[in-house]
Design an enzyme around this catalytic site. Structure first.
Site, short mmCIF file in Angstrom:
data_model
loop_
_atom_site.label_atom_id
_atom_site.label_comp_id
_atom_site.label_asym_id
_atom_site.label_seq_id
_atom_site.Cartn_x
_atom_site.Cartn_y
_atom_site.Cartn_z
N CYS A 92 39.73 90.38 15.52
CA CYS A 92 40.99 89.95 14.90
C CYS A 92 41.28 88.49 15.25
CB CYS A 92 42.13 90.84 15.40
SG CYS A 92 43.76 90.30 14.84
N GLU A 122 40.16 94.30 24.74
CA GLU A 122 40.66 92.98 24.34
C GLU A 122 40.74 92.04 25.54
OE1 GLU A 122 44.87 90.93 23.15
OE2 GLU A 122 44.45 92.86 22.21
N CYS A 186 51.04 89.30 18.57
CA CYS A 186 50.95 89.10 17.12
C CYS A 186 52.22 89.54 16.40
CB CYS A 186 49.72 89.81 16.56
SG CYS A 186 49.89 91.59 16.39
N SER A 214 45.11 103.75 21.89
CA SER A 214 45.67 102.58 21.22
C SER A 214 46.84 102.01 22.01
CB SER A 214 46.12 102.96 19.80
OG SER A 214 46.94 101.95 19.25
N SER A 215 46.67 100.79 22.51
CA SER A 215 47.72 100.15 23.31
C SER A 215 49.00 99.95 22.51
CB SER A 215 47.22 98.81 23.84
OG SER A 215 48.24 98.12 24.53
#
Length: 277
Positions: A92, A122, A186, A214-215
């Site tokens: 991303c 990430e 984001c 999923s954070s």
């Protein structure tokens, strides 16, 4: 039973982009899970023959490796190129930005403080772009143990809450003469979090849909639970329990950035059948 979807939810720009890239590269493999949603990964495998490999050594010369949305460590990316693997980068752009910042600020002699979960893919990738003096913290208290120099730069995991990041920034500003702050959370995260906060204040039961790893989905569930104690994090319709809706009249629904519309539609349909909404 009234059922209402949050004003902003589900697939973000980065996830839509990654899935499109994967679909365009049939018969390839992603290095690590493309996104944090097992059901969507299964769909890519079944419909587009996009496999999943978590072993760097499994990629051979000429094969295609699609890089996961969360990015990978700099050294692993270099290894793939050195082995002449066809690298298709689905990282991303919002994740690429903190990678670039860490590389640039580290080269300029700044200590790097990353706000996030050190075990998250990430952050593993972002951290690898700093040369030395890079630290990952999950709370302001963890800053106390760090021996930071005067020049500090800070970035945040893209899916973190801005309020929590502000606490990190405030503590750094109080102790150091020069602090470079980069807001790397984001916009999709902001929008989804604001929307779930608004909806949870009206609902008496909240369903938040997304991968267990999923954070950003965990963050949405955490926010929902602040305002609506009966909030549940599920991956699919199979996780729903009928008793969650007993005596309830207003069900709010949100979904993480890696949750496709087809899963959300199935959850809504199942809730309707359970409650006869």
């Amino acid at each position: 039973m009234k059922i209402e979807l949050a004003e902003s939810y589900g697939f973000c720009f980065g996830v839509k982009r990654a899935i499109k890239i994967a679909e365009e590269n049939r018969n390839s493999s992603t290095y690590g899970p493309l996104i944090h949603n097992a059901n969507e990964i299964d769909r890519l495998k079944n419909d587009f023959n996009v496999a999943l490999s978590e072993n760097l050594d499994s990629f051979k010369v000429g094969e295609t490796a699609v890089i996961r949305t969360h990015g990978i460590p700099k050294q692993e990316l270099s290894t793939l190129h050195e082995r002449q693997v066809n690298v298709v980068d689905a990282t991303c752009p919002y994740v690429t930005k903190p990678q670039q910042i860490c590389e640039e600020m580290s080269a300029q002699g700044y200590d790097i403080v990353i706000f996030g979960d050190e075990a998250h893919p990430e952050i593993k990738g972002v951290k690898s772009y700093a040369d030395d003096h890079v630290y990952v913290v999950n709370s302001p208290d963890e800053l106390d143990a760090l021996k930071l120099r005067e020049k500090v730069a800070t970035v945040a995991q893209t899916t973190r809450k801005i309020e929590d990041y502000q606490q990190i920034i405030g503590k750094l500003m109080a102790k150091h003469k020069e602090v470079r702050v980069f807001n790397t959370i984001c916009n999709a995260t902001f929008d989804n979090q604001d929307a779930v906060r608004d909806l949870a204040q009206k609902a008496d039961v909240m369903i938040v849909i997304g991968g267990k790893n999923s954070s950003n989905t965990k963050q949405l569930h955490s926010i929902a639970k602040e305002y609506c104690p009966d909030s549940y994090h599920i991956e699919s319709q199979d996780d729903l329990q009928e008793n969650w809706f007993d005596t309830k009249t207003f069900c709010g629904i949100s979904a993480g950035a890696s949750t496709p519309d087809w899963i959300i539609d199935e959850v809504v349909a199942k809730i309707k059948s359970l409650t006869r909404a």
